[in-house]
Structure formats: C-alpha cells, structure tokens
Design an enzyme around this catalytic site. Sequence first.
Site, PDB file in Angstrom:
ATOM      1  CE  LYS A 112      -3.159  -2.252   3.253  1.00 22.94           C
ATOM      2  NZ  LYS A 112      -3.538  -2.281   4.671  1.00 22.94           N
TER       3      LYS A 112
ATOM      4  CG  ASP B 296       6.531   3.020   0.324  1.00 25.67           C
ATOM      5  OD1 ASP B 296       6.985   1.999  -0.213  1.00 25.67           O
ATOM      6  OD2 ASP B 296       6.020   3.007   1.455  1.00 25.67           O
TER       7      ASP B 296
ATOM      8  CE  LYS C 206      14.546   4.530   6.845  1.00 22.43           C
ATOM      9  NZ  LYS C 206      13.876   3.698   7.864  1.00 22.43           N
TER      10      LYS C 206
ATOM     11  CG  ASP D 108      14.174  -0.550   5.278  1.00 21.69           C
ATOM     12  OD1 ASP D 108      15.341  -0.374   5.618  1.00 21.69           O
ATOM     13  OD2 ASP D 108      13.242  -0.589   6.102  1.00 21.69           O
TER      14      ASP D 108
END
Length: 182
Positions: free
Chosen positions: A42, A99, A130, A102
């Site tokens: 999402k 989005d 990141k 990581d």
Amino acid sequence: MKNDLAKVLISQEEIQKRVSELGAQISADYVEKEPILVCILKGASIFYADLCRAIPIPMNMDFMAVSSYGNRTKSSGEVEIRKDLSGPIDGRHVIIVEDIVDSGFTLSYLSRVLSNRGAASVRICTLLDKPERRAPGITIKADYFGFTIGNEFVVGYGLDYAEKYRNLPFIGVLKPEIYENN
Ligand code: PRP
C-alpha cells in the site's frame, strides 16, 4: 497525529517539486514506449497517484501487493505476492513504483520476477532510499529516486506505522516512544 512526530523531514512542497521532476524525467525517457507503471501497495499508493499525474505521455497503470513471509522476516529475503498484476507484461516497459527501499529485498525480488515474465525492460522508481539499511549482498539500485534519507523511522505520504499515518501529506519522523512502547 502530528503530536506523534519528532519533526517534518520532507514537506509537502518539497515532495511535489521532486515528484514533478521525476515525472518529467520518466516522460522524457519513455516517449513512445507506453510504459506500465506498477504500484506496490500500500505504501506507494499516494506517491504513485501524484507521479502518474506528473507524466503527460501515454502510460498504463497496474498494481501489486507483496509482503515478506510471516512476522519480522524481512531479513530472510522471502517475499510473497498477495495481489498480482492484472495482465501479462511480456515485451512491455515496466517501471516499479515504490515508496521506500530499505533492506532492498522487496525490489530485488520484484525486479527479478517481472524480468522473468519477459518484460522488455524493468526499472525502479522509489520516493525514498535508505542506503544505510541495505542488506548484505543486495545490490539493487533505483533508476529514479526522490530523496536519500538516513536511518530514521519515517511515516506519511503513504508510509505507515501499524497502518497509521499514511494520510499525512508530508514525510515525518516518528517519535521513538511511539514505536518503542509497542
Ligand atoms: C514496505 C515498503 C516496501 C518495502 C521496503 O512495505 O512499501 O515495499 O517495505 O522494504 P525492503 O526494502 O526492506 O524490502 P510494507 O511491507 O511495510 O507494506 P506496505 O507498503 O503495505 O506498508
């Protein structure tokens, strides 16, 4: 919700400016290629909706939902497809829209899976990167990215903590006491 934040990391204005730039870059790169932009649900939903509207060339939309197996198993690198694309992608130019990168496991897995389905090309567009969190051995690199950030717990603009905060129109850093008490 704002009381749960230590600070605003990226303002709504900064996000919109960067999303416009990414849209222009993608449009220039994909003229006459009619790419399929794949939204990874999402978290990417808000970014995706804005990014698509910043792309004035013909393009198609599709959606996938994935999750790592079980709880806290991101480090295992296993990813499960919970919702798949609605059609074939062979011969098509695919842009995966995320989005955040990581550990990199999700995108590493997805790029491999979509390439194996015969896509003409697979590129990655992520709002946030990141790099400090990348898992050993994962070499995935975004072709388009909005912002590189440090190892902070960010929420908003699609990103959640326990399914909250996705509707904030900016990216904020969550106060440690919010997640440490749980
Ligand atoms: C988040 C994010 C990426 C993934 C990145 O999704 O949206 O898909 O984790 O992490 P990785 O680089 O370590 O694989 P999450 O599983 O939290 O689901 P959500 O998008 O529904 O919030």
